[in-house]
Design a protein around this motif. Structure first.
Motif, PDB file in Angstrom:
ATOM      1  N   GLY A  20       0.793  -1.227   0.000  1.00 16.42           N
ATOM      2  CA  GLY A  20       0.000   0.000   0.000  1.00 16.42           C
ATOM      3  C   GLY A  20       0.821   1.269   0.000  1.00 16.42           C
ATOM      4  O   GLY A  20       0.408   2.289  -0.536  1.00 16.42           O
ATOM      5  N   MET A  21       2.006   1.209   0.609  1.00 10.82           N
ATOM      6  CA  MET A  21       2.884   2.376   0.636  1.00 10.82           C
ATOM      7  C   MET A  21       4.082   2.173  -0.289  1.00 10.82           C
ATOM      8  O   MET A  21       5.153   2.751  -0.083  1.00 10.82           O
ATOM      9  N   GLY A  22       3.898   1.341  -1.317  1.00 16.38           N
ATOM     10  CA  GLY A  22       4.962   1.120  -2.288  1.00 16.38           C
ATOM     11  C   GLY A  22       5.327   2.386  -3.027  1.00 16.38           C
ATOM     12  O   GLY A  22       6.473   2.566  -3.470  1.00 16.38           O
ATOM     13  N   CYS A  23       4.355   3.282  -3.176  1.00 17.82           N
ATOM     14  CA  CYS A  23       4.591   4.614  -3.732  1.00 17.82           C
ATOM     15  C   CYS A  23       4.191   5.619  -2.658  1.00 17.82           C
ATOM     16  O   CYS A  23       2.996   5.720  -2.324  1.00 17.82           O
ATOM     17  N   PRO A  24       5.112   6.373  -2.103  1.00 16.01           N
ATOM     18  CA  PRO A  24       4.803   7.266  -0.979  1.00 16.01           C
ATOM     19  C   PRO A  24       4.114   8.561  -1.383  1.00 16.01           C
ATOM     20  O   PRO A  24       3.685   9.326  -0.509  1.00 16.01           O
ATOM     21  N   ASP A  25       4.040   8.848  -2.685  1.00 15.70           N
ATOM     22  CA  ASP A  25       3.383  10.063  -3.150  1.00 15.70           C
ATOM     23  C   ASP A  25       2.307   9.680  -4.157  1.00 15.70           C
ATOM     24  O   ASP A  25       2.152   8.515  -4.534  1.00 15.70           O
ATOM     25  N   TRP A  95       6.098  -1.531  -7.664  1.00 18.86           N
ATOM     26  CA  TRP A  95       5.466  -1.788  -8.952  1.00 18.86           C
ATOM     27  C   TRP A  95       4.083  -2.430  -8.802  1.00 18.86           C
ATOM     28  O   TRP A  95       3.206  -2.224  -9.649  1.00 18.86           O
ATOM     29  N   ILE A  96       3.881  -3.179  -7.732  1.00 16.00           N
ATOM     30  CA  ILE A  96       2.528  -3.696  -7.472  1.00 16.00           C
ATOM     31  C   ILE A  96       1.567  -2.537  -7.240  1.00 16.00           C
ATOM     32  O   ILE A  96       0.465  -2.498  -7.806  1.00 16.00           O
ATOM     33  N   GLU A  97       1.968  -1.590  -6.419  1.00 13.51           N
ATOM     34  CA  GLU A  97       1.122  -0.425  -6.154  1.00 13.51           C
ATOM     35  C   GLU A  97       0.949   0.417  -7.414  1.00 13.51           C
ATOM     36  O   GLU A  97      -0.144   0.933  -7.693  1.00 13.51           O
ATOM     37  N   TYR A  98       2.008   0.523  -8.220  1.00 10.53           N
ATOM     38  CA  TYR A  98       1.914   1.356  -9.423  1.00 10.53           C
ATOM     39  C   TYR A  98       0.978   0.725 -10.459  1.00 10.53           C
ATOM     40  O   TYR A  98       0.213   1.431 -11.121  1.00 10.53           O
TER      41      TYR A  98
END
Length: 360
Positions: A20-25, A95-98
């Motif tokens: 869930g926080m794989g991308c912080p922005d 990449w999962i989050e993206y």
């Protein structure tokens, strides 16, 4: 609809893998439209940079919530223990989050196209257009909520609202599709019904009472999904406290929400068996198919829940469990619409002594 359910499945994968926080922005990922693949591509102090950005965004959100009267929610944003914690970079989770975000953007395009294709219905059935437009607007809101889920570092109340809104979008799109289908039927499509085997003097149209029970079953499923979301949030807390070790002991440490979730699952089963039995008596093909689909989804849900509880919450089963629940919600909603149509047009359900008609 397929894309929406696929997004729910991918969202479950994001949660089960802790991505869930794989991308912080948001909407970018680590400040780029194409995420990095290794930590060397990031500045040495990337954790401090993105933590500061998130906190600044959350402060603005908290002020807005306080002005609107949601002081408790505003306070919970900064009371969350992970508010100032930034996760380490992990290329797989990033990449999962993206991919989850890319699929969300694609669904936004699909729903916008749905609005365009709903324009011809403006003269025939404006409700279809408004349903499509509402779905598109709520999809935009859902995207914004997704950004808040990230900025608040998976704050439980934000995750719950995010899930609830997804179910509302599912219901709106299903309603639009169903009305369009009924409209085509009125232009020449045919329906085939099986003869009813009701006793003389027995109504062949579902009564208001049964409709109420259907609403109860739908809302109970909605509540059960929300409870499941809260159970998942509790799992996150327990796993973090255990240092993500001893997975087989996590369930024993879950609180009353997990017990309530299991209890409500029994209520969901019993209520839907009763409703299914009552609907089966009308011997109408579509209703029977929906009953079978509902009970089939519940059966699969029970199996998935048993596997989760008995085998230390396997990550691969968690998104399946969530997706089956949302499919169950959709089938129940379609059943409710089918009964509503039957009550508006009782002549489409054959009486006990009728031959097998085709209603054009």
């Amino acid at each position: 609809m397929v894309a929406v359910y696929l997004l729910i499945l991918v969202g479950g994968v994001v949660r089960s893998t802790g991505s869930g926080m794989g991308c912080p922005d948001w909407p970018k990922c680590f400040g780029s439209w194409v995420p990095p693949t290794q930590a060397s591509q990031l500045p040495p102090n990337y954790k401090e940079i993105y933590t500061a950005q998130r906190v600044a965004k959350n402060q603005k959100l908290a002020r807005t919530l306080q002005r609107l009267g949601f002081s408790q929610v505003a306070g919970s944003i900064f009371a969350h223990p992970t508010q100032y914690i930034e996760t380490d970079f992990n290329a797989v989770k990033t990449w999962i989050e993206y991919v989850n975000r890319l699929l969300g953007a694609l669904i936004g395009v699909f729903v916008f196209l749905t609005v365009l294709f709903a324009l011809p219905y403006w003269k025939r059935d404006r409700t279809i257009f408004w349903l499509a437009l509402a779905s598109f607007l709520l999809t935009g809101v859902q995207g914004y909520l997704g950004s808040l889920v990230v900025s608040t570092n998976l704050l439980p109340v934000m995750v719950t609202i995010h899930m609830a809104l997804a179910l509302v979008i599912v219901a709106l799109l299903l309603y639009a599709v169903d009305r369009a289908r009924i409209g085509r039927a009125g232009e020449g499509a045919s329906y085939e019904w099986t003869p009813a085997a009701t006793a003389p003097g027995t109504s062949v149209v579902p009564g208001v009472g049964l409709q109420v029970w259907l609403w109860a079953a739908l809302l109970l499923t909605f509540w059960q999904i929300i409870l499941g979301t809260q159970v998942r949030e509790q799992v996150d807390v327990v796993s973090a406290a255990a240092g993500y070790a001893g997975r087989e002991n996590w369930i024993a440490k879950l609180g009353s929400v997990f017990t309530l979730h299991r209890t409500v699952s029994a209520a969901v089963l019993l209520l839907n068996v009763y409703v299914g039995f009552e609907l089966w008596q009308f011997r109408q093909v579509r209703l029977r198919r929906l009953v079978l689909a509902t009970l089939g989804m519940i059966g699969l849900e029970i199996v998935a829940g048993f596997v989760l509880a008995s085998f230390a919450l396997p990550a691969a089963v968690q998104p399946v469990h969530l997706t089956l629940a949302t499919v169950l919600f959709g089938v129940q909603f379609l059943t409710l619409l089918a009964v509503a149509h039957a009550r508006k047009a009782p002549e489409t359900i054959a009486p006990s002594d009728a031959a097998r008609p085709v209603v054009a």
